[in-house]
Design an enzyme around this catalytic site. Structure first.
Site, PDB file in Angstrom:
ATOM      1  NE  ARG A 155       0.314 -14.508  56.400  1.00  0.00           N
ATOM      2  CZ  ARG A 155       1.570 -14.774  56.001  1.00  0.00           C
ATOM      3  NH1 ARG A 155       1.988 -14.392  54.820  1.00  0.00           N
ATOM      4  NH2 ARG A 155       2.412 -15.429  56.783  1.00  0.00           N
ATOM      5  CE1 TYR A 204     -16.102   4.148  48.788  1.00  0.00           C
ATOM      6  CE2 TYR A 204     -13.794   3.656  49.233  1.00  0.00           C
ATOM      7  CZ  TYR A 204     -15.119   3.684  49.637  1.00  0.00           C
ATOM      8  OH  TYR A 204     -15.438   3.261  50.900  1.00  0.00           O
ATOM      9  CG  ASP A 224     -13.599   0.374  42.040  1.00  0.00           C
ATOM     10  OD1 ASP A 224     -14.556  -0.431  41.918  1.00  0.00           O
ATOM     11  OD2 ASP A 224     -13.297   0.902  43.126  1.00  0.00           O
ATOM     12  CE  LYS A 273     -19.174  -0.628  49.341  1.00  0.00           C
ATOM     13  NZ  LYS A 273     -18.223   0.187  48.626  1.00  0.00           N
TER      14      LYS A 273
END
Ligand SMILES: *Cc1c(COP(=O)(O)O)cnc(C)c1O
Length: 397
Positions: free
Chosen positions: A57, A115, A189, A214
């Site tokens: 982590r 978005y 972004d 994407k």
């Protein structure tokens, strides 16, 4: 061979690492933790005196290689050393960044056509923790400056260019300059462009986020995200701390899939862009099409901004068919080669009819205000042979 321990104990324990020389391809380190050679080494790694891995982590060699590649791509050709962390999704990258660097009482200045998930995150989650959202038209620079001056609580400008589904573009240089002038963070972004088409660090941006799900992955087989920061120290102190404590880290398998995708980024993006431009031109000349939104067309209102900051115009476009919602649905049903799927940036061409799919539950007036008209079709142009795509879209029209 005589083992010194019982078979059960033997089964439980790992044998020594068999690696003799460097693997040609990135291995997947499917391990939650890393061993220490001695207690002293453990203490040194924990306290940061010696670099090393502790717990996945906090960091993992597979994930870090991919993050480093994305950081270097965003800084490619520039004299900077950006730092990146991979997250479990694009949304997790955005939430980790904002929670890492902003505090209760701070505000984010942004645009109305982000978005959808990002707007929802800001409104439904962050507002409950005292971080408010102020929306404005980011292309109205006098308005942006007035908003910043009027509200000293604004600590970040967060933007997207091109935006979904109108492909509206925002001037990166102008926004970064204003943010610097008023000493507030700038974040963008860069999912639609990838660092191959657009490098916001060139204009002075502080942070870049990606849904690597994407184009960076490109093959539609992983969900992951990235946060890239210009200031490595700030990334470590604030962003990594948030990532580690929120547990928004990526996993090695999705990082590995992303690494595979990035290898062909340039080839794929060149083809996405060439195909999209050819299809945009075909659609613009088609009698059944009212309007085409593609930043590479001279008819696009933000063509000049796109030309200034993008190497090519990307693989996303949208267009409006004559005949409203029914015509939009009829088009979708006649499509044969393109795929009806709610993602983007994959190697195959994906189409979406927002009025009957992604925006079905949004009131029509609000939808129309954001440029999502009844007959609007959004297309993520793939890397197929363009003749086949034009034939499919043509017959469906
Ligand atoms: C998909 C997407 C996101 C969210 O990413 P996930 O990986 O789905 O969490 C954020 N921004 C943009 C521009 C996107 O297209």
């Amino acid at each position: 061979m005589q083992e010194k321990i019982q078979r059960g104990s033997f089964c439980v324990h790992e044998l020594p690492d068999q690696r003799k020389n460097k693997p040609h391809q990135l291995p997947i380190y499917a391990t939650s933790s890393f061993e220490f050679e001695s207690i002293d080494q453990g203490i040194d790694i924990f306290t940061g005196k010696e670099s090393g891995h502790l717990y996945s982590r906090y960091g993992n060699p597979t994930i870090e290689v991919v993050a480093e590649k994305i950081a270097r791509l965003e800084g490619f050709g520039m004299d900077i050393n950006p730092k990146a962390y991979l997250c479990s999704s694009g949304m997790s990258a955005i939430s980790t960044l904002v929670m890492g660097v902003l505090s209760k009482g701070d505000k984010i200045l942004s645009q109305g056509n982000l978005y959808g998930g990002t707007t929802e995150l800001f409104v439904k989650i962050l507002q409950r923790f005292g971080v408010d959202l102020v929306l404005t038209n980011l292309n109205d620079l006098a308005g942006v400056e007035a908003a910043i001056k009027a509200d000293p609580a604004i600590k970040m400008i967060y933007m997207e260019t091109p935006a979904n589904p109108s492909l509206a573009c925002v001037d990166l240089e102008a926004i970064a300059t204003l943010a610097k002038q008023y000493n507030i963070y700038s974040a963008v972004d860069n999912t639609f462009c990838t660092p191959y088409l657009q490098q916001p660090f060139k204009y002075g941006f502080d942070f870049i986020v990606h849904s690597t799900t994407k184009y960076l992955n490109g093959h539609g087989n992983s969900i992951a995200g990235a946060i890239v920061g210009r200031d490595a120290e700030l990334m470590h102190s604030k962003v990594w701390t948030a990532l580690k404590l929120l547990g928004t880290n990526c996993n090695p398998w999705d990082a590995w899939l992303t690494n595979n995708g990035i290898k062909t980024l340039e080839l794929r993006m060149d083809r996405h862009c060439a195909n999209a431009l050819a299809i945009a031109e075909f659609l613009e000349a088609h009698p059944k099409v009212i309007k085409v939104n593609y930043p590479g067309l001279e008819s696009h209102p933000d063509h000049a901004i796109a030309k200034k900051q993008m190497k090519a115009f990307g693989g996303m476009l949208s267009f409006e068919v004559e005949g409203g919602v029914e015509a939009g649905k009829a088009f979708m049903n006649k499509i044969e080669l393109c795929v009806l799927a709610p993602t983007l940036g994959d190697v195959d061409t994906l189409i979406l009819h927002p009025a009957s799919m992604s925006h079905l539950n949004i009131p029509r007036e609000i939808r129309l205000k954001n440029g999502i008209t009844d007959g609007l079709i959004r297309v993520s142009i793939g890397i197929e042979n363009v003749e086949d795509l034009i034939a499919d879209i043509g017959q469906a029209l």
